[in-house]
Write a protein that holds these residues in place. Structure first.
Motif, PDB file in Angstrom:
ATOM      1  N   THR A  80     -15.746   0.208 -92.387  1.00  9.47           N
ATOM      2  CA  THR A  80     -16.438   1.317 -91.728  1.00  9.47           C
ATOM      3  C   THR A  80     -17.818   0.905 -91.237  1.00  9.47           C
ATOM      4  OG1 THR A  80     -15.360   2.674 -93.425  1.00  9.47           O
ATOM      5  CG2 THR A  80     -16.751   3.826 -91.843  1.00  9.47           C
ATOM      6  N   CYS A  81     -17.868  -0.231 -90.574  1.00 12.36           N
ATOM      7  CA  CYS A  81     -19.064  -0.701 -89.858  1.00 12.36           C
ATOM      8  C   CYS A  81     -20.191  -1.178 -90.767  1.00 12.36           C
ATOM      9  CB  CYS A  81     -19.609   0.389 -88.921  1.00 12.36           C
ATOM     10  SG  CYS A  81     -18.400   1.018 -87.747  1.00 12.36           S
ATOM     11  N   ARG A  82     -19.901  -1.407 -92.049  1.00 12.82           N
ATOM     12  CA  ARG A  82     -20.968  -1.854 -92.940  1.00 12.82           C
ATOM     13  C   ARG A  82     -21.192  -3.359 -92.872  1.00 12.82           C
ATOM     14  NH1 ARG A  82     -19.242   2.864 -94.413  1.00 12.82           N
ATOM     15  NH2 ARG A  82     -20.556   4.285 -95.629  1.00 12.82           N
ATOM     16  N   SER A  83     -20.196  -4.096 -92.458  1.00 17.52           N
ATOM     17  CA  SER A  83     -20.366  -5.533 -92.230  1.00 17.52           C
ATOM     18  C   SER A  83     -19.410  -5.949 -91.122  1.00 17.52           C
ATOM     19  CB  SER A  83     -20.101  -6.341 -93.513  1.00 17.52           C
ATOM     20  OG  SER A  83     -18.770  -6.156 -93.960  1.00 17.52           O
ATOM     21  N   TRP A  84     -19.749  -7.059 -90.467  1.00 19.37           N
ATOM     22  CA  TRP A  84     -19.007  -7.494 -89.274  1.00 19.37           C
ATOM     23  C   TRP A  84     -18.731  -8.990 -89.348  1.00 19.37           C
ATOM     24  CZ3 TRP A  84     -17.560  -3.880 -85.632  1.00 19.37           C
ATOM     25  CH2 TRP A  84     -18.182  -2.625 -85.727  1.00 19.37           C
ATOM     26  N   SER A  85     -17.563  -9.371 -88.827  1.00 20.08           N
ATOM     27  CA  SER A  85     -17.192 -10.791 -88.767  1.00 20.08           C
ATOM     28  C   SER A  85     -16.817 -11.149 -87.343  1.00 20.08           C
ATOM     29  CB  SER A  85     -15.995 -11.080 -89.686  1.00 20.08           C
ATOM     30  OG  SER A  85     -16.291 -10.750 -91.029  1.00 20.08           O
ATOM     31  N   PRO A  86     -17.319 -12.278 -86.829  1.00 21.94           N
ATOM     32  CA  PRO A  86     -16.941 -12.695 -85.474  1.00 21.94           C
ATOM     33  C   PRO A  86     -15.500 -13.160 -85.439  1.00 21.94           C
ATOM     34  CG  PRO A  86     -18.271 -14.383 -86.523  1.00 21.94           C
ATOM     35  CD  PRO A  86     -18.256 -13.215 -87.466  1.00 21.94           C
ATOM     36  N   ILE A  87     -14.752 -12.755 -84.396  1.00 20.70           N
ATOM     37  CA  ILE A  87     -13.349 -13.166 -84.295  1.00 20.70           C
ATOM     38  C   ILE A  87     -13.004 -13.797 -82.955  1.00 20.70           C
ATOM     39  CG2 ILE A  87     -12.489 -11.526 -86.002  1.00 20.70           C
ATOM     40  CD1 ILE A  87     -11.610  -9.716 -83.699  1.00 20.70           C
ATOM     41  N   ALA A  88     -13.852 -13.627 -81.945  1.00 17.65           N
ATOM     42  CA  ALA A  88     -13.487 -14.176 -80.631  1.00 17.65           C
ATOM     43  C   ALA A  88     -14.709 -14.240 -79.725  1.00 17.65           C
ATOM     44  CB  ALA A  88     -12.408 -13.320 -79.967  1.00 17.65           C
ATOM     45  N   SER A  89     -14.607 -15.118 -78.726  1.00 19.19           N
ATOM     46  CA  SER A  89     -15.569 -15.180 -77.628  1.00 19.19           C
ATOM     47  C   SER A  89     -14.778 -15.168 -76.324  1.00 19.19           C
ATOM     48  CB  SER A  89     -16.428 -16.438 -77.699  1.00 19.19           C
ATOM     49  OG  SER A  89     -17.271 -16.429 -78.835  1.00 19.19           O
ATOM     50  N   VAL A  90     -15.338 -14.532 -75.309  1.00 21.76           N
ATOM     51  CA  VAL A  90     -14.715 -14.500 -73.989  1.00 21.76           C
ATOM     52  C   VAL A  90     -15.694 -15.116 -73.000  1.00 21.76           C
ATOM     53  CG1 VAL A  90     -13.745 -13.067 -72.166  1.00 21.76           C
ATOM     54  CG2 VAL A  90     -13.389 -12.445 -74.564  1.00 21.76           C
ATOM     55  N   THR A  91     -15.248 -16.164 -72.329  1.00 27.34           N
ATOM     56  CA  THR A  91     -16.096 -16.870 -71.365  1.00 27.34           C
ATOM     57  C   THR A  91     -15.327 -17.076 -70.063  1.00 27.34           C
ATOM     58  OG1 THR A  91     -15.368 -19.055 -72.100  1.00 27.34           O
ATOM     59  CG2 THR A  91     -17.267 -18.104 -73.236  1.00 27.34           C
ATOM     60  N   GLN A  92     -16.057 -17.296 -68.988  1.00 19.78           N
ATOM     61  CA  GLN A  92     -15.488 -17.705 -67.709  1.00 19.78           C
ATOM     62  C   GLN A  92     -16.345 -18.841 -67.171  1.00 19.78           C
ATOM     63  OE1 GLN A  92     -15.264 -14.240 -65.134  1.00 19.78           O
ATOM     64  NE2 GLN A  92     -13.288 -13.652 -65.954  1.00 19.78           N
ATOM     65  N   PRO A  93     -15.727 -19.953 -66.792  1.00 22.04           N
ATOM     66  CA  PRO A  93     -16.503 -21.110 -66.330  1.00 22.04           C
ATOM     67  C   PRO A  93     -17.413 -20.749 -65.159  1.00 22.04           C
ATOM     68  CG  PRO A  93     -14.214 -21.716 -66.690  1.00 22.04           C
ATOM     69  CD  PRO A  93     -14.272 -20.221 -66.808  1.00 22.04           C
ATOM     70  N   ASP A  94     -18.689 -21.102 -65.288  1.00 17.05           N
ATOM     71  CA  ASP A  94     -19.690 -20.956 -64.230  1.00 17.05           C
ATOM     72  C   ASP A  94     -20.031 -19.510 -63.893  1.00 17.05           C
ATOM     73  OD1 ASP A  94     -19.777 -23.767 -63.915  1.00 17.05           O
ATOM     74  OD2 ASP A  94     -18.035 -23.685 -62.601  1.00 17.05           O
ATOM     75  N   ARG A  95     -19.528 -18.538 -64.663  1.00 24.05           N
ATOM     76  CA  ARG A  95     -19.820 -17.139 -64.381  1.00 24.05           C
ATOM     77  C   ARG A  95     -20.527 -16.512 -65.580  1.00 24.05           C
ATOM     78  NH1 ARG A  95     -16.811 -15.421 -59.722  1.00 24.05           N
ATOM     79  NH2 ARG A  95     -17.445 -13.289 -60.177  1.00 24.05           N
ATOM     80  N   SER A  96     -21.358 -15.504 -65.297  1.00 18.42           N
ATOM     81  CA  SER A  96     -22.076 -14.775 -66.334  1.00 18.42           C
ATOM     82  C   SER A  96     -21.366 -13.458 -66.615  1.00 18.42           C
ATOM     83  CB  SER A  96     -23.522 -14.501 -65.890  1.00 18.42           C
ATOM     84  OG  SER A  96     -24.250 -15.698 -65.775  1.00 18.42           O
ATOM     85  N   LEU A  97     -21.053 -13.211 -67.886  1.00 11.92           N
ATOM     86  CA  LEU A  97     -20.361 -12.002 -68.296  1.00 11.92           C
ATOM     87  C   LEU A  97     -21.317 -11.060 -69.015  1.00 11.92           C
ATOM     88  CD1 LEU A  97     -17.049 -13.537 -69.724  1.00 11.92           C
ATOM     89  CD2 LEU A  97     -17.596 -12.913 -67.354  1.00 11.92           C
ATOM     90  N   ASP A  98     -21.076  -9.751 -68.853  1.00 11.10           N
ATOM     91  CA  ASP A  98     -21.899  -8.738 -69.512  1.00 11.10           C
ATOM     92  C   ASP A  98     -21.143  -7.408 -69.428  1.00 11.10           C
ATOM     93  OD1 ASP A  98     -24.004  -7.479 -70.790  1.00 11.10           O
ATOM     94  OD2 ASP A  98     -25.538  -8.230 -69.424  1.00 11.10           O
TER      95      ASP A  98
END
Length: 201
Positions: A80-98
């Motif tokens: 219930t949002c008390r702690s968080w674990s990273p599970i993935a990253s999303v990238t695109q070559p040469d592009r900025s994501l937001d």
């Protein structure tokens, strides 16, 4: 992606969306309350968005800005949002994501929309709003479709596409709202809507 219609939102709809966003910011967890003076640090980033999954877990997407192009990172919370674990990253070559935005559709798949920009000499000239899909709880992501794309002459800073929002309508269709500058100079920026009848494919 099958597009049923495209509309420009009315003032009343814009007001409704602002209210909805405000309420989402207020509701930080489902079930047990969390004291307002409690906080959980995740990482240095920006444009964080959260979504509660069908199994009760929460996903969070935010943007990290390392030297070079920005990308998205996905975290999961099982308490219930008390702690968080990273599970993935999303990238695109040469592009900025937001501007990451999460939703889970009725078949259990999770969609992640975002804005993607290609730049040269600090000036943007290629904009897109890609939608990725995960079928394993957010651990892996694959490109599914594009809400819209717009390529403009190099060095042009207008005609951008920004900030997608995803919602499931009462009839099960998927709605996407986003900021569009493709109507410049007649309009500076408009809220556009696209409707999908095939879960965003």
């Amino acid at each position: 992606m099958k597009i049923e219609n495209i509309t420009i939102l009315t003032d009343s709809t814009k007001k409704f969306l602002k209210t909805t966003i405000l309420l989402l910011c207020v509701v930080a967890a489902y079930g047990d309350s969390v004291a307002w003076n409690a906080s959980t640090d995740i990482n240095v980033g920006g444009w964080g968005r959260m979504f509660r999954l069908q199994d009760g877990h929460w996903l969070l997407v935010d943007t990290v800005y390392p030297k070079g192009s920005s990308h998205l990172q996905v975290f999961i919370s099982t308490n219930t949002c008390r702690s968080w674990s990273p599970i993935a990253s999303v990238t695109q070559p040469d592009r900025s994501l937001d501007n990451g935005e999460l939703i889970q559709i009725t078949n259990g798949a999770i969609l992640l929309a975002m804005r993607s920009v290609l730049s040269s000499n600090r000036l943007n000239y290629s904009y897109s709003l890609p939608v990725y899909q995960s079928t394993n709880g957010g651990t892996n992501w694959a490109l599914l479709s594009f809400l819209e794309t717009n390529n403009v002459p190099a060095g042009t800073t207008t005609n951008g596409l920004w900030e997608p929002i995803l919602r499931i309508l009462d009839d099960g269709r998927l709605a996407a709202l986003y900021s569009s500058e493709i109507f410049e100079p007649t309009f500076n920026q408009l809220i556009s809507e696209r409707i999908s009848t095939d879960n965003g494919a």
